[in-house]
Scaffold this motif. Structure first.
Motif, PDB file in Angstrom:
ATOM      1  N   LYS A   1       0.798  -1.221   0.000  1.00  0.00           N
ATOM      2  CA  LYS A   1       0.000   0.000   0.000  1.00  0.00           C
ATOM      3  C   LYS A   1       0.831   1.271   0.000  1.00  0.00           C
ATOM      4  N   ASP A   2       2.143   1.144   0.234  1.00  0.00           N
ATOM      5  CA  ASP A   2       2.997   2.326   0.207  1.00  0.00           C
ATOM      6  C   ASP A   2       3.455   2.683  -1.201  1.00  0.00           C
ATOM      7  N   LEU A   3       3.127   1.845  -2.191  1.00  0.00           N
ATOM      8  CA  LEU A   3       3.538   2.127  -3.563  1.00  0.00           C
ATOM      9  C   LEU A   3       2.749   3.310  -4.122  1.00  0.00           C
ATOM     10  N   PRO A   4       3.310   4.010  -5.092  1.00  0.00           N
ATOM     11  CA  PRO A   4       2.571   5.123  -5.707  1.00  0.00           C
ATOM     12  C   PRO A   4       1.257   4.614  -6.286  1.00  0.00           C
ATOM     13  N   PRO A   5       0.163   5.315  -6.029  1.00  0.00           N
ATOM     14  CA  PRO A   5      -1.144   4.838  -6.518  1.00  0.00           C
ATOM     15  C   PRO A   5      -1.252   4.890  -8.032  1.00  0.00           C
ATOM     16  N   ILE A   6      -1.861   3.864  -8.585  1.00  0.00           N
ATOM     17  CA  ILE A   6      -2.150   3.805 -10.013  1.00  0.00           C
ATOM     18  C   ILE A   6      -3.641   3.989 -10.192  1.00  0.00           C
ATOM     19  N   LYS A   7      -4.017   4.910 -11.044  1.00  0.00           N
ATOM     20  CA  LYS A   7      -5.428   5.205 -11.247  1.00  0.00           C
ATOM     21  C   LYS A   7      -5.933   4.594 -12.554  1.00  0.00           C
ATOM     22  N   MET A   8      -7.207   4.255 -12.555  1.00  0.00           N
ATOM     23  CA  MET A   8      -7.848   3.783 -13.775  1.00  0.00           C
ATOM     24  C   MET A   8      -8.428   4.969 -14.523  1.00  0.00           C
ATOM     25  N   GLY A   9      -8.243   4.967 -15.836  1.00  0.00           N
ATOM     26  CA  GLY A   9      -8.665   6.097 -16.648  1.00  0.00           C
ATOM     27  C   GLY A   9     -10.084   5.970 -17.167  1.00  0.00           C
ATOM     28  N   ASP A  10     -10.393   6.829 -18.131  1.00  0.00           N
ATOM     29  CA  ASP A  10     -11.747   6.910 -18.684  1.00  0.00           C
ATOM     30  C   ASP A  10     -11.728   6.314 -20.089  1.00  0.00           C
ATOM     31  N   TYR A  11     -12.238   5.099 -20.212  1.00  0.00           N
ATOM     32  CA  TYR A  11     -12.255   4.421 -21.513  1.00  0.00           C
ATOM     33  C   TYR A  11     -13.176   5.139 -22.500  1.00  0.00           C
ATOM     34  N   ILE A  12     -14.253   5.716 -21.998  1.00  0.00           N
ATOM     35  CA  ILE A  12     -15.244   6.351 -22.877  1.00  0.00           C
ATOM     36  C   ILE A  12     -14.629   7.499 -23.686  1.00  0.00           C
ATOM     37  N   SER A  13     -13.679   8.210 -23.090  1.00  0.00           N
ATOM     38  CA  SER A  13     -13.092   9.368 -23.768  1.00  0.00           C
ATOM     39  C   SER A  13     -11.969   8.984 -24.731  1.00  0.00           C
ATOM     40  N   LEU A  14     -11.631   7.695 -24.798  1.00  0.00           N
ATOM     41  CA  LEU A  14     -10.544   7.243 -25.670  1.00  0.00           C
ATOM     42  C   LEU A  14     -10.954   7.382 -27.130  1.00  0.00           C
ATOM     43  N   LYS A  15      -9.995   7.782 -27.974  1.00  0.00           N
ATOM     44  CA  LYS A  15     -10.268   7.977 -29.392  1.00  0.00           C
ATOM     45  C   LYS A  15      -9.228   7.250 -30.239  1.00  0.00           C
ATOM     46  N   ASP A  16      -9.621   6.881 -31.447  1.00  0.00           N
ATOM     47  CA  ASP A  16      -8.669   6.305 -32.386  1.00  0.00           C
ATOM     48  C   ASP A  16      -7.517   7.288 -32.592  1.00  0.00           C
ATOM     49  N   GLY A  17      -6.296   6.769 -32.571  1.00  0.00           N
ATOM     50  CA  GLY A  17      -5.122   7.614 -32.760  1.00  0.00           C
ATOM     51  C   GLY A  17      -4.488   8.109 -31.479  1.00  0.00           C
ATOM     52  N   ASP A  18      -5.155   7.904 -30.338  1.00  0.00           N
ATOM     53  CA  ASP A  18      -4.571   8.327 -29.060  1.00  0.00           C
ATOM     54  C   ASP A  18      -3.303   7.529 -28.762  1.00  0.00           C
ATOM     55  N   MET A  19      -2.326   8.192 -28.143  1.00  0.00           N
ATOM     56  CA  MET A  19      -1.082   7.531 -27.778  1.00  0.00           C
ATOM     57  C   MET A  19      -1.283   6.662 -26.545  1.00  0.00           C
ATOM     58  N   VAL A  20      -0.705   5.455 -26.553  1.00  0.00           N
ATOM     59  CA  VAL A  20      -0.791   4.538 -25.420  1.00  0.00           C
ATOM     60  C   VAL A  20       0.570   3.882 -25.190  1.00  0.00           C
ATOM     61  N   ILE A  21       0.730   3.342 -23.985  1.00  0.00           N
ATOM     62  CA  ILE A  21       1.960   2.623 -23.632  1.00  0.00           C
ATOM     63  C   ILE A  21       1.561   1.284 -23.033  1.00  0.00           C
TER      64      ILE A  21
ATOM     65  N   ALA B   1       8.567  -1.335 -21.872  1.00  0.00           N
ATOM     66  CA  ALA B   1       7.460  -0.462 -22.239  1.00  0.00           C
ATOM     67  C   ALA B   1       7.530  -0.178 -23.732  1.00  0.00           C
ATOM     68  N   THR B   2       6.400  -0.334 -24.432  1.00  0.00           N
ATOM     69  CA  THR B   2       6.342  -0.038 -25.855  1.00  0.00           C
ATOM     70  C   THR B   2       5.255   0.986 -26.102  1.00  0.00           C
ATOM     71  N   GLN B   3       5.583   1.958 -26.923  1.00  0.00           N
ATOM     72  CA  GLN B   3       4.657   3.057 -27.201  1.00  0.00           C
ATOM     73  C   GLN B   3       3.981   2.842 -28.552  1.00  0.00           C
ATOM     74  N   GLY B   4       2.729   3.216 -28.643  1.00  0.00           N
ATOM     75  CA  GLY B   4       2.001   3.095 -29.901  1.00  0.00           C
ATOM     76  C   GLY B   4       0.751   3.940 -29.863  1.00  0.00           C
ATOM     77  N   VAL B   5      -0.170   3.646 -30.766  1.00  0.00           N
ATOM     78  CA  VAL B   5      -1.421   4.393 -30.816  1.00  0.00           C
ATOM     79  C   VAL B   5      -2.593   3.415 -30.846  1.00  0.00           C
ATOM     80  N   VAL B   6      -3.762   3.946 -30.526  1.00  0.00           N
ATOM     81  CA  VAL B   6      -4.988   3.156 -30.599  1.00  0.00           C
ATOM     82  C   VAL B   6      -5.401   3.059 -32.067  1.00  0.00           C
TER      83      VAL B   6
END
Length: 368
Positions: free
Chosen positions: A82-102, A114-119
């Motif tokens: 529980k002392d680790l930095p918190p990881i939050k869940m994002g908003d899938y609804i606002s995701l768009k084609d072409g958005d950058m992801v890792i 880690a690999t970077q790409g797009v939706v």
């Protein structure tokens, strides 16, 4: 928006490498739920799996929740995370084609890649479920790792690829993960399976007639408890694990994959593998690295020891000195294997100290 480097640094401590007797995968810790999230196919059929991370030595973790339909599973953290930095869940609804992801995970055992790409497509329907199609490279071992957006929030769970495709990866949207978490949390700590037919949360206590979903009657099979397992492995693999236990090692914690094990003896790291196709058990003890000076003297020592040794030999893997031993599977019994392993382990620790102290060999570089 945070940088790629900031995202990687934020997630490294919360990314978990998972191993079973049949393979490896990735998981990630969610502080708000005190659970490790992964794919069901990574842990399928297991009550306990081994986990490790940058902040945690290899330990056993219990599988608390399994969902075959959505390919999700939750593990109970074996230590306080529980002392680790918190990881939050994002908003899938606002995701768009072409958005950058890792995509973050352990592909082919390469830690914290880690690999970077797009939706490529936000909603790609496969087998009646929505998936996020991405072009970020994901490979075996990535399964169960987080898919992260530009704000550093989890928007999916990396789940599968299309074999032969050019970076055709698919992640389960975080909306499905939220639903599973909300359904599981009221019974947190209990071992449960979500019914693949009606999505009812089934525990061993509410099974109908000990076999069926109490809501729809679908047959539900819980993994065997460790004490009820007849033989988790068989043949030579079982012999190897019996030997490791006799030598004081945990077979569960030693497993690094199918027919692969790793143990430490003093400062030496020993990897054991068995390939049924060539009938040999190979034990490789990775010692130290060649020194910057005096390499000739090291070679002379290694060649002399190779001449004097029976059943063991030195070799170089790059600049790393390796002490190896091979045994034909039909020749190995529990007794003979125990004697061979014990000698190799002790010699590995002995040689590692001699090479470091007398010949100034360098320690093996380890990822921190």
């Amino acid at each position: 928006m945070i940088s790629v480097q900031e995202t990687i640094e934020k997630y490294q401590s919360a990314i978990v490498q998972i191993a079973t007797k049949s393979g490896t995968g990735t998981g990630f810790y969610l502080q708000d739920y005190d659970l490790i999230v992964t794919n069901n196919h990574v842990v399928k059929g297991n009550r306990f799996v081994t986990v490790k991370s940058k902040t945690m030595q290899k330990r056993l973790a219990q599988v608390l929740f399994a969902d075959e339909k959505y390919d999700l599973a939750f593990l109970q953290p074996p230590i306080n995370m529980k002392d680790l930095p918190p990881i939050k869940m994002g908003d899938y609804i606002s995701l768009k084609d072409g958005d950058m992801v890792i995509a973050i995970g352990h592909p082919y055992g390469l830690n914290y890649t880690a690999t970077q790409g797009v939706v490529s497509r936000v909603e790609r329907v496969q087998q009646g479920l929505k998936y996020i199609q991405i072009d970020a490279a994901i490979n075996p071992g990535n399964s169960g790792g987080p898919l992260v957006d530009e704000d550093g929030e989890v928007i999916g769970v990396n789940t599968f690829i299309i074999k032969g495709g050019d970076n055709l990866g698919f992640a389960l949207p975080v909306s499905y993960l939220r639903e599973a978490l909300d359904q599981y949390m009221p019974i947190y700590g209990e071992v449960s399976i979500r019914c693949p037919s009606c999505s009812t949360m089934v525990t061993e206590q509410n099974l109908d007639a000990g076999k069926y979903c109490p809501n729809c009657g679908t047959k539900i099979e819980f993994p065997k408890k460790p004490e009820d397992e007849d033989a988790p492995v068989s043949g030579i693999a079982k012999t190897i694990e019996d030997i490791l236990e006799k030598l004081g090692y945990s077979k569960e914690l030693s497993r690094t994959g199918n027919n692969r094990w790793e143990v430490e003896e003093g400062t030496a790291k020993i990897r054991i593998s068995y390939n049924p196709d060539n009938y040999f058990i190979i034990c490789d003890a990775f010692l130290c690295r060649l020194p910057k000076q005096g390499i000739k003297e090291v070679y002379q020592y290694l060649l002399t020891e190779n001449y004097l040794s029976r059943g063991k030999f030195f070799s170089l893997h790059g600049d790393t000195i390796v002490l190896s031993s091979l045994i034909y599977d039909l020749d190995m019994t529990t007794e003979s294997g125990e004697s061979m392993f014990r000698r190799l382990f002790r010699k590995a620790d002995y040689y590692d100290n001699v090479l470091a102290n007398k010949y100034h060999c360098q320690p093996i570089l380890e990822e921190q």
